[in-house]
Motif scaffolding. Structure first.
Motif, PDB file in Angstrom:
ATOM      1  N   VAL A   1       0.850  -1.189   0.000  1.00  0.00           N
ATOM      2  CA  VAL A   1       0.000   0.000   0.000  1.00  0.00           C
ATOM      3  C   VAL A   1       0.891   1.246   0.000  1.00  0.00           C
ATOM      4  O   VAL A   1       1.864   1.313   0.763  1.00  0.00           O
ATOM      5  N   VAL A   2       0.555   2.224  -0.829  1.00  0.00           N
ATOM      6  CA  VAL A   2       1.217   3.527  -0.790  1.00  0.00           C
ATOM      7  C   VAL A   2       0.299   4.493  -0.050  1.00  0.00           C
ATOM      8  O   VAL A   2      -0.855   4.681  -0.435  1.00  0.00           O
ATOM      9  N   VAL A   3       0.796   5.072   1.023  1.00  0.00           N
ATOM     10  CA  VAL A   3       0.051   6.068   1.788  1.00  0.00           C
ATOM     11  C   VAL A   3       0.555   7.449   1.366  1.00  0.00           C
ATOM     12  O   VAL A   3       1.738   7.769   1.543  1.00  0.00           O
ATOM     13  N   LEU A   4      -0.339   8.257   0.795  1.00  0.00           N
ATOM     14  CA  LEU A   4       0.005   9.583   0.307  1.00  0.00           C
ATOM     15  C   LEU A   4      -0.852  10.635   1.001  1.00  0.00           C
ATOM     16  O   LEU A   4      -1.890  10.320   1.580  1.00  0.00           O
ATOM     17  N   ASP A   5      -0.431  11.894   0.903  1.00  0.00           N
ATOM     18  CA  ASP A   5      -1.274  13.007   1.321  1.00  0.00           C
ATOM     19  C   ASP A   5      -2.130  13.457   0.149  1.00  0.00           C
ATOM     20  O   ASP A   5      -1.840  13.153  -1.019  1.00  0.00           O
ATOM     21  N   SER A   6      -3.183  14.214   0.453  1.00  0.00           N
ATOM     22  CA  SER A   6      -4.101  14.641  -0.598  1.00  0.00           C
ATOM     23  C   SER A   6      -3.486  15.707  -1.498  1.00  0.00           C
ATOM     24  O   SER A   6      -3.985  15.934  -2.610  1.00  0.00           O
ATOM     25  N   ASP A   7      -2.421  16.365  -1.050  1.00  0.00           N
ATOM     26  CA  ASP A   7      -1.770  17.381  -1.881  1.00  0.00           C
ATOM     27  C   ASP A   7      -0.567  16.791  -2.615  1.00  0.00           C
ATOM     28  O   ASP A   7       0.519  17.363  -2.637  1.00  0.00           O
ATOM     29  N   MET A   8      -0.790  15.655  -3.215  1.00  0.00           N
ATOM     30  CA  MET A   8       0.265  14.974  -3.974  1.00  0.00           C
ATOM     31  C   MET A   8      -0.286  14.532  -5.316  1.00  0.00           C
ATOM     32  O   MET A   8      -1.474  14.229  -5.449  1.00  0.00           O
ATOM     33  N   ILE A   9       0.593  14.507  -6.310  1.00  0.00           N
ATOM     34  CA  ILE A   9       0.265  13.990  -7.636  1.00  0.00           C
ATOM     35  C   ILE A   9       1.141  12.778  -7.898  1.00  0.00           C
ATOM     36  O   ILE A   9       2.373  12.861  -7.829  1.00  0.00           O
ATOM     37  N   LEU A  10       0.512  11.661  -8.173  1.00  0.00           N
ATOM     38  CA  LEU A  10       1.235  10.428  -8.481  1.00  0.00           C
ATOM     39  C   LEU A  10       1.578  10.436  -9.960  1.00  0.00           C
ATOM     40  O   LEU A  10       0.697  10.527 -10.818  1.00  0.00           O
ATOM     41  N   ARG A  11       2.876  10.338 -10.266  1.00  0.00           N
ATOM     42  CA  ARG A  11       3.296  10.422 -11.667  1.00  0.00           C
ATOM     43  C   ARG A  11       3.978   9.162 -12.173  1.00  0.00           C
ATOM     44  O   ARG A  11       4.177   9.000 -13.376  1.00  0.00           O
ATOM     45  N   ARG A  12       4.375   8.276 -11.294  1.00  0.00           N
ATOM     46  CA  ARG A  12       4.929   6.976 -11.697  1.00  0.00           C
ATOM     47  C   ARG A  12       4.501   5.942 -10.678  1.00  0.00           C
ATOM     48  O   ARG A  12       4.281   6.259  -9.510  1.00  0.00           O
ATOM     49  N   PRO A  13       4.406   4.679 -11.084  1.00  0.00           N
ATOM     50  CA  PRO A  13       3.948   3.652 -10.142  1.00  0.00           C
ATOM     51  C   PRO A  13       5.003   3.298  -9.104  1.00  0.00           C
ATOM     52  O   PRO A  13       6.208   3.433  -9.333  1.00  0.00           O
ATOM     53  N   PHE A  14       4.524   2.851  -7.952  1.00  0.00           N
ATOM     54  CA  PHE A  14       5.364   2.244  -6.927  1.00  0.00           C
ATOM     55  C   PHE A  14       5.271   0.734  -7.112  1.00  0.00           C
ATOM     56  O   PHE A  14       4.192   0.153  -6.939  1.00  0.00           O
ATOM     57  N   LEU A  15       6.382   0.106  -7.434  1.00  0.00           N
ATOM     58  CA  LEU A  15       6.411  -1.339  -7.672  1.00  0.00           C
ATOM     59  C   LEU A  15       7.268  -2.004  -6.602  1.00  0.00           C
ATOM     60  O   LEU A  15       8.437  -1.635  -6.425  1.00  0.00           O
TER      61      LEU A  15
END
Length: 349
Positions: free
Chosen positions: A60-74
């Motif tokens: 699981v990737v835990v992010l904040d709402s003020d983030m943009i995901l631009r590449r996958p976490f593998l």
């Protein structure tokens, strides 16, 4: 998403269809202590989600709402195992190896490695994002909340956390939740390795090909026409639902679209590749947000001349910026071997 029952009833249901959303109780005002601290919602959302959902994915990737995901976490790229997670480096978390940790987790032996902080720490100096096994996250989530509560209630925390906004006795550190996570993970025997490439604050120089952009701070980009700046805090009252007509002439409009950054052709000439990459990534944040707003408005608003014109321009500069960023992602990856070729060629904003 955390909200009260009244907030849930009032929430516009069209937003829930944008992305699959779990609704958890609001802890912005702690139901037991009355402490007003919206960051309680981060551990509470995870606790509630994992009480009701068993994710199919192991990691699981835990992010904040003020983030943009631009590449996958593998997972294969991080060599992760249960009991080990990855997070961004946060050196200002001085409380992991001072009296704050001694007050809250004295039973945790001091570490003898520097994988995520100094060798004398009791917990890890990590924050921003976490890439963690679902079982570890579930096991430590209640501890995350417990230690967040404990640090908020600690009368000495104001001088021990490193929080620059806590300057006086009685101040409750805003970064208490970060310590809640760090202390909770240590108590659950979950440890971290630093990752200094995956997360980038726009405007900072990338150390690799970032996976996620954290637009939590004011940043600026110099360009041919001067300087462009952006700060999410200018837009607390921004209404994402407002259909045209929009009032976009204000310095910080609160509806429609954000003020557009310069385009890729407007950036300063004679920058190095690394500097141009930095600036392209920085402008990509708001170009991406505006493109997403246009997608939402085009789907949910009556077509108008303003909507058509503004979003045509927005989409064109978004696509041009995306193309320019991808080009440098690939070139710098090949030069510096940041990531493998397939990843770089698949990079997105």
């Amino acid at each position: 998403m955390c909200c009260t029952p009244d907030e849930a009833r009032a929430y516009k249901k069209d937003m829930l269809s944008v992305v699959k959303t779990h609704i958890a109780p609001s802890y912005a005002v702690h139901p037991r202590t009355g402490d007003v601290y919206p960051a309680y919602n981060k551990p509470e959302a995870v606790i509630d989600w994992l009480q009701h959902v068993t994710p199919a994915e192991e990691w699981v990737v835990v992010l904040d709402s003020d983030m943009i995901l631009r590449r996958p976490f593998l997972p294969s790229e991080f060599n992760l195992t249960r009991g080990w997670a990855v997070g961004a480096r946060y050196d200002y978390m001085v409380g992991v190896n001072n009296a704050l940790a001694d007050r809250h987790i004295p039973e945790i032996p001091r570490r003898n490695n520097t994988l995520a902080g100094p060798a004398d720490r009791r917990s890890d100096k990590v924050g921003g994002f976490f890439f963690i096994h679902r079982s570890d996250l579930k096991r430590m989530s209640s501890l995350w909340m417990k230690y967040t509560e404990d640090v908020r209630a600690d009368p000495e925390a104001w001088r021990l956390t490193g929080d620059v906004y806590s300057k006086h006795a009685g101040d409750k550190p805003w970064i208490s939740e970060m310590y809640g996570y760090s202390f909770g993970a240590a108590k659950a025997d979950v440890w971290h390795r630093y990752d200094e490439e995956s997360m980038l604050y726009p405007g900072y120089m990338p150390k690799g090909i970032p996976r996620v952009l954290h637009y939590g701070l004011l940043y600026s980009v110099n360009h041919k026409g001067g300087k462009w700046s952006w700060d999410k805090h200018w837009y607390h009252k921004f209404d994402v639902h407002k259909c045209p007509p929009w009032k976009l002439a204000a310095e910080h409009p609160q509806e429609g679209l954000f003020p557009a950054p310069p385009g890729p052709d407007d950036l300063l000439p004679n920058l190095s590749k690394a500097e141009r990459h930095r600036d392209l990534i920085a402008i990509s944040v708001v170009h991406t947000l505006n493109a997403a707003l246009c997608q939402f408005h085009t789907k949910n608003c009556p077509m108008s001349e303003q909507l058509k014109t503004e979003c045509a321009t927005t989409t064109a500069v978004y696509e041009a910026t995306k193309k320019a960023v991808r080009k440098l992602d690939i070139e710098l990856n090949c030069a510096d071997q940041y990531v493998s070729w397939p990843e770089a060629s698949a990079a997105v904003f």
